[in-house]
Design a protein around this motif. Structure first.
Motif, mmCIF file in Angstrom:
data_model
loop_
_atom_site.group_PDB
_atom_site.id
_atom_site.type_symbol
_atom_site.label_atom_id
_atom_site.label_comp_id
_atom_site.label_asym_id
_atom_site.label_seq_id
_atom_site.Cartn_x
_atom_site.Cartn_y
_atom_site.Cartn_z
ATOM 1 N N LEU A 297 7.082 -5.591 30.885
ATOM 2 C CA LEU A 297 7.617 -4.266 30.555
ATOM 3 C C LEU A 297 6.817 -3.576 29.451
ATOM 4 N N LEU A 298 6.136 -4.342 28.628
ATOM 5 C CA LEU A 298 5.261 -3.712 27.627
ATOM 6 C C LEU A 298 4.179 -2.882 28.318
ATOM 7 N N VAL A 299 3.685 -3.367 29.437
ATOM 8 C CA VAL A 299 2.691 -2.613 30.210
ATOM 9 C C VAL A 299 3.342 -1.368 30.814
ATOM 10 N N ALA A 300 4.558 -1.520 31.346
ATOM 11 C CA ALA A 300 5.261 -0.374 31.919
ATOM 12 C C ALA A 300 5.572 0.673 30.847
ATOM 13 N N ILE A 301 5.908 0.228 29.648
ATOM 14 C CA ILE A 301 6.166 1.166 28.543
ATOM 15 C C ILE A 301 4.887 1.901 28.160
ATOM 16 N N ALA A 302 3.775 1.185 28.112
ATOM 17 C CA ALA A 302 2.493 1.830 27.801
ATOM 18 C C ALA A 302 2.168 2.882 28.857
ATOM 19 N N LEU A 303 2.386 2.554 30.114
ATOM 20 C CA LEU A 303 2.158 3.516 31.194
ATOM 21 C C LEU A 303 3.115 4.691 31.057
ATOM 22 N N GLY A 304 4.402 4.375 30.782
ATOM 23 C CA GLY A 304 5.403 5.424 30.638
ATOM 24 C C GLY A 304 5.164 6.340 29.453
ATOM 25 N N ALA A 305 4.476 5.851 28.433
ATOM 26 C CA ALA A 305 4.157 6.706 27.277
ATOM 27 C C ALA A 305 3.198 7.825 27.690
ATOM 28 N N HIS A 306 2.382 7.569 28.699
ATOM 29 C CA HIS A 306 1.425 8.579 29.183
ATOM 30 C C HIS A 306 1.964 9.373 30.362
ATOM 31 N N ALA A 307 2.777 8.736 31.179
ATOM 32 C CA ALA A 307 3.377 9.385 32.346
ATOM 33 C C ALA A 307 4.791 8.817 32.507
ATOM 34 N N PRO A 308 5.772 9.419 31.826
ATOM 35 C CA PRO A 308 7.132 8.862 31.793
ATOM 36 C C PRO A 308 7.737 8.591 33.168
ATOM 37 N N GLU A 309 7.398 9.403 34.137
ATOM 38 C CA GLU A 309 7.971 9.219 35.469
ATOM 39 C C GLU A 309 7.503 7.924 36.147
ATOM 40 N N LEU A 310 6.457 7.312 35.621
ATOM 41 C CA LEU A 310 5.947 6.079 36.215
ATOM 42 C C LEU A 310 6.570 4.811 35.621
ATOM 43 N N PHE A 311 7.369 4.975 34.580
ATOM 44 C CA PHE A 311 7.963 3.810 33.929
ATOM 45 C C PHE A 311 8.863 3.006 34.866
ATOM 46 N N PHE A 312 9.810 3.664 35.524
ATOM 47 C CA PHE A 312 10.718 2.924 36.398
ATOM 48 C C PHE A 312 10.007 2.277 37.579
ATOM 49 N N PRO A 313 9.126 2.989 38.291
ATOM 50 C CA PRO A 313 8.433 2.313 39.388
ATOM 51 C C PRO A 313 7.634 1.086 38.938
ATOM 52 N N ALA A 314 6.919 1.216 37.828
ATOM 53 C CA ALA A 314 6.146 0.070 37.328
ATOM 54 C C ALA A 314 7.078 -1.071 36.931
ATOM 55 N N SER A 315 8.187 -0.746 36.304
ATOM 56 C CA SER A 315 9.146 -1.767 35.884
ATOM 57 C C SER A 315 9.760 -2.478 37.085
ATOM 58 N N LEU A 316 10.024 -1.742 38.141
ATOM 59 C CA LEU A 316 10.578 -2.350 39.352
ATOM 60 C C LEU A 316 9.609 -3.367 39.949
ATOM 61 N N ILE A 317 8.338 -3.049 39.946
ATOM 62 C CA ILE A 317 7.337 -3.984 40.475
ATOM 63 C C ILE A 317 7.287 -5.240 39.602
ATOM 64 N N ILE A 318 7.322 -5.060 38.301
ATOM 65 C CA ILE A 318 7.280 -6.197 37.371
ATOM 66 C C ILE A 318 8.511 -7.087 37.549
ATOM 67 N N VAL A 319 9.680 -6.483 37.610
ATOM 68 C CA VAL A 319 10.911 -7.259 37.773
ATOM 69 C C VAL A 319 10.948 -7.905 39.158
ATOM 70 N N GLY A 320 10.494 -7.186 40.169
ATOM 71 C CA GLY A 320 10.433 -7.766 41.510
ATOM 72 C C GLY A 320 9.539 -8.991 41.547
ATOM 73 N N ALA A 321 8.387 -8.906 40.912
ATOM 74 C CA ALA A 321 7.465 -10.050 40.867
ATOM 75 C C ALA A 321 8.116 -11.237 40.154
#
Length: 179
Positions: A92-116
């Motif tokens: 989620l630290l990676v998803a937060i870093a991504l979300g800091a630049h493009a907030p709308e991408l936080f949830f999709p990235a987090s879903l992939i991380i949690v799914g994995a």
């Protein structure tokens, strides 16, 4: 103890793992609401720190039902469970870093991380149902990232729906002896 015996213990004691997705459904729905009602940054904080409460809240749910609520000390599955759990906040630290630049991408990235993260549950519980849960979460994260970006801001709610659907499936599968 064999792997099959260890998996049976995990399935029995954690009731197929249903309480984690149940708590997760509430957390993800809440975090997505925070995204729209407060701010994307507050949603990231909600999911990150709320995620740390999933296991303790799941344990409380298990304590409210009959049966054991924790693996015995020295059980061979404890290490895998702990290792799997720590992958999420680190990812989620990676998803937060991504979300800091493009907030709308936080949830999709987090879903992939949690799914994995749920892929290890296939071995931990010995249940193929977790492959379906992992695949569904990864798919829900991948679709807005690459194909339908308009749903990215609501993908946390979609993920919450996936968790809500899988909680009873996991519970029933464990109680019926299915994997």
């Amino acid at each position: 103890m064999t792997i099959t015996q260890a998996q049976a213990d995990v399935r029995r004691i954690y009731r197929g793992g249903y309480s984690g997705p149940l708590v997760s459904a509430i957390l993800w729905a809440s975090a997505n609401a925070v995204y729209f009602l407060v701010s994307p940054g507050a949603a990231m904080v909600t999911l990150f720190f709320g995620g740390m409460l999933i296991f303790p809240l799941s344990a409380i749910i298990l304590k409210l039902t009959p049966g054991e609520t924790a693996l015995p000390k020295g059980h061979p599955s404890i290490g895998l469970a702990m290792q799997s759990a720590f992958t999420v906040p680190l990812g989620l630290l990676v998803a937060i870093a991504l979300g800091a630049h493009a907030p709308e991408l936080f949830f999709p990235a987090s879903l992939i991380i949690v799914g994995a993260h749920y892929l290890t549950f296939i071995s931990l519980y010995g249940m193929k149902s977790f492959a379906a849960l992992a695949g569904a979460l990864v798919l829900v994260g991948t679709i807005p990232l690459f194909f339908v970006p308009a749903i990215a801001p609501v993908s946390g709610w979609i993920g919450a729906g996936v968790f809500a659907v899988f909680a009873p499936i996991l519970f029933k599968a464990a109680n019926l002896g299915k994997r």
